[in-house]
Design an enzyme around this catalytic site. Structure first.
Site, mmCIF file in Angstrom:
data_model
loop_
_atom_site.group_PDB
_atom_site.id
_atom_site.type_symbol
_atom_site.label_atom_id
_atom_site.label_comp_id
_atom_site.label_asym_id
_atom_site.label_seq_id
_atom_site.Cartn_x
_atom_site.Cartn_y
_atom_site.Cartn_z
ATOM 1 N N LYS A 190 -6.078 -2.953 -18.839
ATOM 2 C CA LYS A 190 -6.420 -3.917 -17.783
ATOM 3 C C LYS A 190 -6.997 -5.200 -18.404
ATOM 4 C CE LYS A 190 -4.898 -0.606 -15.494
ATOM 5 N NZ LYS A 190 -5.105 0.148 -14.330
HETATM 6 C C1 LIG Z 1 -4.910 1.579 -13.862
HETATM 7 C C2 LIG Z 1 -4.890 1.744 -12.407
HETATM 8 C C3 LIG Z 1 -5.683 2.705 -11.764
HETATM 9 C C4 LIG Z 1 -6.510 3.705 -12.519
HETATM 10 O O1 LIG Z 1 -7.523 3.134 -13.284
HETATM 11 P P1 LIG Z 1 -8.400 4.065 -14.244
HETATM 12 O O2 LIG Z 1 -9.561 3.195 -14.598
HETATM 13 O O3 LIG Z 1 -7.555 4.396 -15.427
HETATM 14 O O4 LIG Z 1 -8.797 5.261 -13.483
HETATM 15 C C5 LIG Z 1 -5.656 2.757 -10.387
HETATM 16 N N1 LIG Z 1 -4.892 1.925 -9.671
HETATM 17 C C6 LIG Z 1 -4.106 0.996 -10.242
HETATM 18 C C7 LIG Z 1 -3.290 0.084 -9.387
HETATM 19 C C8 LIG Z 1 -4.070 0.877 -11.631
HETATM 20 O O5 LIG Z 1 -3.261 -0.021 -12.193
#
Ligand SMILES: *Cc1c(COP(=O)(O)O)cnc(C)c1O
Length: 399
Positions: A190
């Site tokens: 992210k």
């Molecule tokens: C990456 C992601 C998640 C999960 O995030 P984590 O921190 O890995 O639990 C949930 N929703 C979306 C849209 C994502 O891209």
């Protein structure tokens, strides 16, 4: 630089977290302090994050999936309830309702943004719908206001899955600012990262308080506050909670990352604009762009291959890999995964979802990507677009 590929050229990664000396120093300070679990750094990260995102309250969690889980609990969602979610999302979006005993009902998405709209949500509503999870896919802001205009009068809670949303804006404010509940991710894939980590932001004090307790076993007093006195009062547990805590080690990294956010987003947007300009003339290629109502962080920069593009998406991935470039298939479709294939997830048409998940791919975009690296990526796509499909590839590229 990582290992050289057979091409002799250095490998180009699809994503790299932006971490530096400042993060290392911040972590070292936490270690020297002797308090590494959830404590003062987490509290400070929550304050700063709420400020940056223009949210009333922020509750740090172990990741975005646990933040979504808590959001559904504080919103009162449970067994027998339906939660409308896009199928076109990382699977955690659909898993969160499943954890609380609710049924994820899949909605289709808009072809340009990859996000649910008031229309696609309306098409997926049932008598049991109590919540909607609207995703800012790849950082592209979801058009939240029309979805809330549809849902608020029906008493349906709209939760924003802003996992990819840090640095994106909606109608002049950070995404998530207009949601009653929003969940954020700090996974290395992210825009901001703390290794693993997440945040729940909310406009409601009562929901923030309950989420704060639930993430720490629903303990009446936090471990950090009990540590402050020698003779601690007996704690009690009024309900069944979870261990969804973030550590101070992670929060220290997060505080540095928040300072970097404007630069991270500016750099991503500059590189994205370069891709968009270079690929504008390539037949059959559509590039992701800012919608009318906001700006994207370009957490993911994807292209869509239309019928005019000479080879299939899988073949282009092979060609990129042969050139030492790591790209990715576009966003997954949860309804096609074995985990959901045989479950009842509603009856809305998912044709746009199917199209996007089959025809999109995510191109490399990170702070260490040089213009020369990017030109290598662009050159492969242009080269492929200019040629007919070679014989050997037609066999190699069977998905
Ligand atoms: C990456 C992601 C998640 C999960 O995030 P984590 O921190 O890995 O639990 C949930 N929703 C979306 C849209 C994502 O891209």
């Amino acid at each position: 630089m990582t290992a050289a590929e057979p091409t002799g050229l250095p490998r180009i990664d699809v994503m790299r977290p932006w971490l530096g000396e400042e993060e290392a120093v911040a972590v070292a300070e936490v270690i020297a302090s002797g308090w590494v679990a959830q404590g003062p750094r987490v509290a400070e990260f929550e304050r700063r994050f709420a400020e940056t995102q223009q949210a009333a309250y922020a509750v740090a969690t172990s990741n975005c999936t646990t933040a979504l889980h808590l959001a559904l609990i504080v919103a009162g969602i449970g067994a027998g309830d339906d939660v409308v979610v896009p199928s076109l999302s990382f699977i955690a979006t659909a898993n969160a309702p499943t954890y609380v005993g609710a049924r994820p009902v899949f909605a289709d998405v808009d072809p340009l943004t990859g996000n649910v709209t008031a229309e696609t949500v309306a098409a997926a509503l049932t008598d049991a719908t109590r919540a909607v999870i609207a995703v800012d896919q790849g950082g592209v802001p979801v058009d939240l206001d029309p979805i809330r205009a549809l849902c608020d009068p029906l008493g349906i809670v709209v939760i924003e899955d802003a996992a990819c949303g840090a640095g994106s804006t909606y109608r002049g404010r950070p995404v998530g600012a207009g949601a009653e509940l929003a969940a954020w991710s700090f996974h290395p894939r992210k825009v901001l990262t703390t290794g693993e980590g997440g945040m729940l932001t909310t406009s409601r004090a009562d929901w923030a308080d309950r989420a704060r307790k639930l993430r720490e076993h629903a303990m009446s007093q936090s471990a950090a506050s009990r540590h402050e006195t020698l003779l601690t009062p007996a704690e009690h547990y009024s309900e069944i909670g979870f261990n969804f805590r973030m550590t101070d080690l992670q929060a220290a990294v997060g505080l540095v990352q928040l300072d970097r956010l404007p630069q991270i987003v500016a750099d991503r947007r500059r590189l994205a604009a370069r891709y968009t300009e270079a690929l504008a003339e390539v037949p059959g290629v559509t590039t992701v762009a800012d919608p009318a109502w906001g700006t994207t962080s370009f957490q993911s920069y994807w292209i869509e291959l239309g019928p005019d593009f000479p080879i299939a998406r899988e073949c282009l991935l092979v060609r990129l890999a042969e050139a030492g470039i790591s790209a990715r298939r576009g966003i997954m479709a949860s309804h096609r995964q074995p985990a959901y294939e045989h479950r009842d997830t509603g009856s809305a048409s998912l044709t746009v979802t199917d199209w996007l998940t089959d025809t999109t791919l995510i191109l490399p975009l990170h702070h260490q990507l040089t213009d020369a690296d990017q030109d290598r990526v662009i050159a492969v796509i242009r080269e492929v677009a200019d040629e007919a499909m070679p014989e050997h590839l037609s066999e190699m590229c069977v998905a």
